[in-house]
Structure formats: structure tokens, C-alpha cells
Design an enzyme around this catalytic site. Structure first.
Site, PDB file in Angstrom:
ATOM      1  N   GLN A 132       0.962  -1.214   0.053  1.00  0.00           N
ATOM      2  CA  GLN A 132      -0.035  -0.113   0.025  1.00  0.00           C
ATOM      3  C   GLN A 132       0.914   1.301   0.116  1.00  0.00           C
ATOM      4  O   GLN A 132       0.569   2.407  -0.219  1.00  0.00           O
ATOM      5  CB  GLN A 132      -0.917   0.111   1.243  1.00  0.00           C
ATOM      6  CG  GLN A 132      -1.936  -1.269   1.249  1.00  0.00           C
ATOM      7  CD  GLN A 132      -2.477  -1.168   2.882  1.00  0.00           C
ATOM      8  OE1 GLN A 132      -3.503  -0.559   3.126  1.00  0.00           O
ATOM      9  NE2 GLN A 132      -1.555  -1.975   3.636  1.00  0.00           N
ATOM     10  N   ASN A 133       2.181   0.843   0.317  1.00  0.00           N
ATOM     11  CA  ASN A 133       2.968   2.236   0.306  1.00  0.00           C
ATOM     12  C   ASN A 133       3.288   2.932  -0.942  1.00  0.00           C
ATOM     13  O   ASN A 133       3.456   2.136  -1.838  1.00  0.00           O
ATOM     14  CB  ASN A 133       4.375   1.775   1.023  1.00  0.00           C
ATOM     15  CG  ASN A 133       4.168   1.436   2.335  1.00  0.00           C
ATOM     16  OD1 ASN A 133       3.128   1.602   2.960  1.00  0.00           O
ATOM     17  ND2 ASN A 133       5.141   0.786   2.998  1.00  0.00           N
ATOM     18  N   HIS A 135      -1.349   1.267  -4.488  1.00  0.00           N
ATOM     19  CA  HIS A 135      -1.929   2.886  -4.384  1.00  0.00           C
ATOM     20  C   HIS A 135      -0.801   3.608  -5.028  1.00  0.00           C
ATOM     21  O   HIS A 135      -0.666   4.949  -4.878  1.00  0.00           O
ATOM     22  CB  HIS A 135      -1.565   3.119  -2.879  1.00  0.00           C
ATOM     23  CG  HIS A 135      -2.869   2.392  -1.955  1.00  0.00           C
ATOM     24  ND1 HIS A 135      -2.843   2.303  -0.682  1.00  0.00           N
ATOM     25  CD2 HIS A 135      -4.016   1.901  -2.710  1.00  0.00           C
ATOM     26  CE1 HIS A 135      -3.983   1.594  -0.205  1.00  0.00           C
ATOM     27  NE2 HIS A 135      -4.598   1.412  -1.331  1.00  0.00           N
ATOM     28  N   CYS A 170      -0.615  11.853 -16.242  1.00  0.00           N
ATOM     29  CA  CYS A 170      -1.410  12.926 -16.823  1.00  0.00           C
ATOM     30  C   CYS A 170      -2.806  12.568 -16.637  1.00  0.00           C
ATOM     31  O   CYS A 170      -3.288  11.684 -17.123  1.00  0.00           O
ATOM     32  CB  CYS A 170      -0.944  13.080 -18.467  1.00  0.00           C
ATOM     33  SG  CYS A 170      -2.140  14.532 -19.191  1.00  0.00           S
ATOM     34  N   CYS A 208       2.119  18.073 -19.564  1.00  0.00           N
ATOM     35  CA  CYS A 208       2.406  16.563 -19.885  1.00  0.00           C
ATOM     36  C   CYS A 208       3.348  16.475 -21.150  1.00  0.00           C
ATOM     37  O   CYS A 208       3.167  17.153 -22.034  1.00  0.00           O
ATOM     38  CB  CYS A 208       0.957  15.932 -20.244  1.00  0.00           C
ATOM     39  SG  CYS A 208       1.332  14.418 -20.883  1.00  0.00           S
ATOM     40  N   CYS A 212       0.996  15.051 -24.062  1.00  0.00           N
ATOM     41  CA  CYS A 212      -0.270  15.852 -24.603  1.00  0.00           C
ATOM     42  C   CYS A 212       0.083  17.287 -24.437  1.00  0.00           C
ATOM     43  O   CYS A 212      -0.687  18.113 -25.009  1.00  0.00           O
ATOM     44  CB  CYS A 212      -1.336  15.225 -24.363  1.00  0.00           C
ATOM     45  SG  CYS A 212      -2.107  15.805 -22.638  1.00  0.00           S
ATOM     46  N   GLU A 234       1.514  -3.686  17.148  1.00  0.00           N
ATOM     47  CA  GLU A 234       0.341  -3.527  18.039  1.00  0.00           C
ATOM     48  C   GLU A 234      -0.884  -4.337  17.287  1.00  0.00           C
ATOM     49  O   GLU A 234      -0.836  -4.241  16.015  1.00  0.00           O
ATOM     50  CB  GLU A 234       0.185  -2.305  18.651  1.00  0.00           C
ATOM     51  CG  GLU A 234       0.055  -1.494  17.583  1.00  0.00           C
ATOM     52  CD  GLU A 234      -0.167   0.137  18.144  1.00  0.00           C
ATOM     53  OE1 GLU A 234      -0.987   0.938  17.586  1.00  0.00           O
ATOM     54  OE2 GLU A 234       0.686   0.454  19.079  1.00  0.00           O
ATOM     55  N   ALA A 279       8.897  -4.297  12.714  1.00  0.00           N
ATOM     56  CA  ALA A 279       9.369  -4.806  11.478  1.00  0.00           C
ATOM     57  C   ALA A 279      10.804  -5.249  11.336  1.00  0.00           C
ATOM     58  O   ALA A 279      10.885  -6.185  10.858  1.00  0.00           O
ATOM     59  CB  ALA A 279       8.591  -4.018  10.312  1.00  0.00           C
TER      60      ALA A 279
HETATM   61  P1  NAD Z   1      -1.387   3.011   8.874  1.00  0.00           P
HETATM   62  O1  NAD Z   1      -0.523   4.225   9.130  1.00  0.00           O
HETATM   63  O2  NAD Z   1      -2.889   2.980   9.015  1.00  0.00           O
HETATM   64  O3  NAD Z   1      -0.991   1.730   9.714  1.00  0.00           O
HETATM   65  C1  NAD Z   1       0.348   1.618  10.149  1.00  0.00           C
HETATM   66  C2  NAD Z   1       0.483   0.178  10.801  1.00  0.00           C
HETATM   67  O4  NAD Z   1       1.734  -0.063  11.202  1.00  0.00           O
HETATM   68  C3  NAD Z   1      -0.274   0.230  12.294  1.00  0.00           C
HETATM   69  O5  NAD Z   1      -0.867  -0.682  12.344  1.00  0.00           O
HETATM   70  C4  NAD Z   1       1.227   0.203  13.235  1.00  0.00           C
HETATM   71  O6  NAD Z   1       0.758  -0.446  14.405  1.00  0.00           O
HETATM   72  C5  NAD Z   1       2.144  -0.417  12.454  1.00  0.00           C
HETATM   73  N1  NAD Z   1       3.441  -0.108  12.615  1.00  0.00           N
HETATM   74  C6  NAD Z   1       3.959   1.290  13.117  1.00  0.00           C
HETATM   75  N2  NAD Z   1       5.307   1.054  13.286  1.00  0.00           N
HETATM   76  C7  NAD Z   1       5.555  -0.319  13.110  1.00  0.00           C
HETATM   77  C8  NAD Z   1       6.713  -0.894  12.852  1.00  0.00           C
HETATM   78  N3  NAD Z   1       7.941  -0.419  13.163  1.00  0.00           N
HETATM   79  N4  NAD Z   1       6.727  -2.186  12.844  1.00  0.00           N
HETATM   80  C9  NAD Z   1       5.794  -2.947  12.379  1.00  0.00           C
HETATM   81  N5  NAD Z   1       4.599  -2.413  12.528  1.00  0.00           N
HETATM   82  C10 NAD Z   1       4.598  -1.018  12.736  1.00  0.00           C
HETATM   83  O7  NAD Z   1      -0.801   2.512   7.259  1.00  0.00           O
HETATM   84  P2  NAD Z   1      -1.574   1.470   6.375  1.00  0.00           P
HETATM   85  O8  NAD Z   1      -2.268   0.388   7.014  1.00  0.00           O
HETATM   86  O9  NAD Z   1      -0.275   1.228   5.238  1.00  0.00           O
HETATM   87  O10 NAD Z   1      -2.711   2.426   5.702  1.00  0.00           O
HETATM   88  C11 NAD Z   1      -2.492   3.893   5.470  1.00  0.00           C
HETATM   89  C12 NAD Z   1      -2.459   4.254   3.998  1.00  0.00           C
HETATM   90  O11 NAD Z   1      -1.547   5.293   4.042  1.00  0.00           O
HETATM   91  C13 NAD Z   1      -2.061   3.452   3.088  1.00  0.00           C
HETATM   92  O12 NAD Z   1      -2.891   3.809   1.824  1.00  0.00           O
HETATM   93  C14 NAD Z   1      -0.596   4.067   2.361  1.00  0.00           C
HETATM   94  O13 NAD Z   1      -0.451   4.045   1.088  1.00  0.00           O
HETATM   95  C15 NAD Z   1      -0.559   5.439   3.021  1.00  0.00           C
HETATM   96  N6  NAD Z   1       0.847   5.607   3.693  1.00  0.00           N
HETATM   97  C16 NAD Z   1       1.936   5.209   2.936  1.00  0.00           C
HETATM   98  C17 NAD Z   1       3.226   5.384   3.721  1.00  0.00           C
HETATM   99  C18 NAD Z   1       4.250   5.236   2.707  1.00  0.00           C
HETATM  100  O14 NAD Z   1       4.366   4.867   1.581  1.00  0.00           O
HETATM  101  N7  NAD Z   1       5.484   4.959   3.552  1.00  0.00           N
HETATM  102  C19 NAD Z   1       3.428   6.130   4.990  1.00  0.00           C
HETATM  103  C20 NAD Z   1       2.059   6.335   5.497  1.00  0.00           C
HETATM  104  C21 NAD Z   1       0.774   6.197   4.772  1.00  0.00           C
END
Ligand code: NAD
Length: 229
Positions: A88-89, A106, A114, A133, A136, A200, A216
Site C-alpha cells: 500500500q506504500n 496505491h 497525466c 504533460c 499531450c 500492536e 518490523a
Molecule cells: P497506517 O498508518 O494506517 O498503519 C500503520 C500500521 O503499522 C499500524 O497498524 C502500526 O501499528 C504499524 N506499525 C507502525 N510502526 C511499525 C513497526 N515499526 N513495525 C511494525 N508495524 C508497525 O498505514 P496503512 O495500513 O499502510 O494504511 C494507510 C495508508 O497510508 C495506505 O494507503 C498507504 O498508502 C498510506 N501511507 C503510505 C506511507 C508510505 O508510502 N511509506 C506512509 C504513510 C501512509
């Protein structure tokens, strides 16, 4: 090696210094999400939205992949046909750790899109509403990221991977953002074992068979070592 789908969220990049949604005082909390992460917000104030993503792109470029990104890349390289890595990142830390194929559901901060013709290209350091762009010429360029209210990318491919996986693992995701929050139930319906790795309990913890709690950067490398034997 069993077929595994790994879904990562902001938590996997937290220890690289990229804040999660919930980080108090972090970049996300300084902006109203409905203004910077929705098509409506972009229509209202594209300059503000570009400013937000420009800051996030700069943070991303200054950050380094951590031990969790490296371990997941090692696992994927060892078993490329068995491991599907979905994130999702919007950062590029999985790739910079050496992961091969990453499904960015995402989108990606490092890409531009564009809104007029659909062309995509590498995003410059700073994007601006007046940028044209390259295909275009329209002044309708946006970051290639999926906003709230938009359909995530590559959902068919993800659905197929979830239907045939034997193990589903969610790493550092809160289970608050759909449709990713539904992947655990989808994988379980098809008979997969499910594992949550998180600091958590999350909103969907109750749906997982097993849990590994902790940061992590510690838990993911240990889990990968166990899997690789
Ligand atoms: P979220 O912020 O909603 O949740 C983060 C989760 O990670 C929490 O459950 C938390 O307990 C856990 N967490 C925090 N630190 C941790 C660690 N060190 N080790 C393990 N777990 C840990 O994020 P989400 O669920 O990814 O959803 C949110 C949305 O935000 C997504 O759509 C994403 O695209 C976007 N987002 C992306 C980034 C990025 O690209 N780095 C950063 C923030 C949000």
C-alpha cells in the site's frame, strides 16, 4: 515453498523514518487528508496537493530501506514464483532493497500521471500545477498515486494471487484502509493460513490465524530466516 502473498503497509517503512498515518506530529497529521489525498482536494487546490507530495518525495529520497525491506527482498529473490509482494506504500523502499516485482496498489511517488491523456513518466523532484504533460502538453499532471475514492491498481492480479496463495502475511498495516483491509478474509476464504506482523493489534487482528508482535525490522528478518531455513 508455499505460495505466499505479502501485503505491506506504512509500518514497514516507519523505521526508515517515513511516518505512518497515525504518527502524531508526522507529515500526514499536518495536512487534512480530504484536501491532499482526494480528487476533490486536487481539483480545489492542486498547488497544495503537489506541495504535500513533493515533501513526501523528498522524505522518501532521503530515507533508506531497513532490515524488513531487505529481508522481504531476500525472500522474494529466493522464491520469485512463490512470493507476491503487494504494498500500500507509495515509497520505493522495497525496490531499493532489491525486491523484483512489487505490486504498488496505491501507486508510486516516483511516478507522474497525466489526468488528461493517461501518460505516465518518472516524476521530477518537484511537481507543479503548471507542468505540461510530456505526451499531450496538457497542464493536468498529478502524482501517480491512488487517492481516497479512486480504485486501487492491479486489483485483478491481486485477487488471483489471493485466491491461489497458501499463506497470507500482512506487515505493518492498520487494516483501516479498504480494499486492502479485506485481503485477509479473501485469502482465508480460499483456504490460506494468515499471519499478521505488527507492532500492536490492528483493526483486523481478529481475522488472522497467527500474530507476530514487534518492530518490523526485528520480526520480519526472523520470520524470513525461519521460512528460508
Ligand atoms: P497506517 O498508518 O494506517 O498503519 C500503520 C500500521 O503499522 C499500524 O497498524 C502500526 O501499528 C504499524 N506499525 C507502525 N510502526 C511499525 C513497526 N515499526 N513495525 C511494525 N508495524 C508497525 O498505514 P496503512 O495500513 O499502510 O494504511 C494507510 C495508508 O497510508 C495506505 O494507503 C498507504 O498508502 C498510506 N501511507 C503510505 C506511507 C508510505 O508510502 N511509506 C506512509 C504513510 C501512509
Amino acid at each position: 515453498m508455499r505460495r505466499v502473498v505479502i501485503l505491506t503497509g506504512a509500518g514497514v517503512s516507519a523505521e526508515s523514518g517515513l511516518g505512518t498515518f497515525r504518527d502524531v506530529g508526522g507529515i500526514w497529521s499536518q495536512y487534512d487528508l480530504s484536501e491532499v489525498a482526494t480528487p476533490r482536494g486536487f481539483a480545489r487546490d492542486p498547488g497544495l496537493v503537489h506541495e504535500f507530495y513533493n515533501a513526501r518525495r523528498a522524505n522518501m529520497r532521503a530515507a533508506e530501506p531497513n532490515a524488513a525491506h531487505h529481508a522481504l527482498a531476500r525472500l522474494q529473490r529466493a522464491h520469485p514464483s512463490a512470493v507476491t509482494l503487494v504494498t500500500q506504500n507509495i515509497d520505493d523502499l522495497h525496490e531499493r532493497a532489491g525486491a523484483g516485482a512489487v505490486v504498488h496498489m496505491h501507486g508510486e511517488l516516483s511516478r507522474a500521471l497525466c489526468a488528461a491523456c493517461g501518460a505516465r513518466w518518472d516524476a521530477p523532484e518537484l511537481m507543479h500545477p503548471a507542468d505540461a504533460c510530456p505526451a499531450c502538453g496538457a497542464q493536468a499532471t498529478r502524482p501517480d498515486v491512488v487517492w481516497f475514492g479512486e480504485i486501487p491498481y492491479r486489483m485483478d492480479e491481486i485477487g488471483r494471487a489471493l485466491a491461489r496463495c497458501e499463506l497470507f502475511v500482512a506487515v505493518g498495516t492498520s487494516g483501516a484502509v479498504w480494499p486492502a483491509a479485506g485481503f485477509v478474509a479473501e485469502a482465508a476464504e480460499h483456504g490460506a493460513e494468515t499471519l499478521e506482523i505488527n507492532l500492536e493489534p490492528s483493526e483486523t487482528s481478529g481475522l488472522f490465524d497467527r500474530h507476530l508482535r514487534g518492530p518490523a525490522t526485528r520480526v520480519v528478518p526472523d520470520w524470513v530466516e525461519t521460512l528460508l531455513g
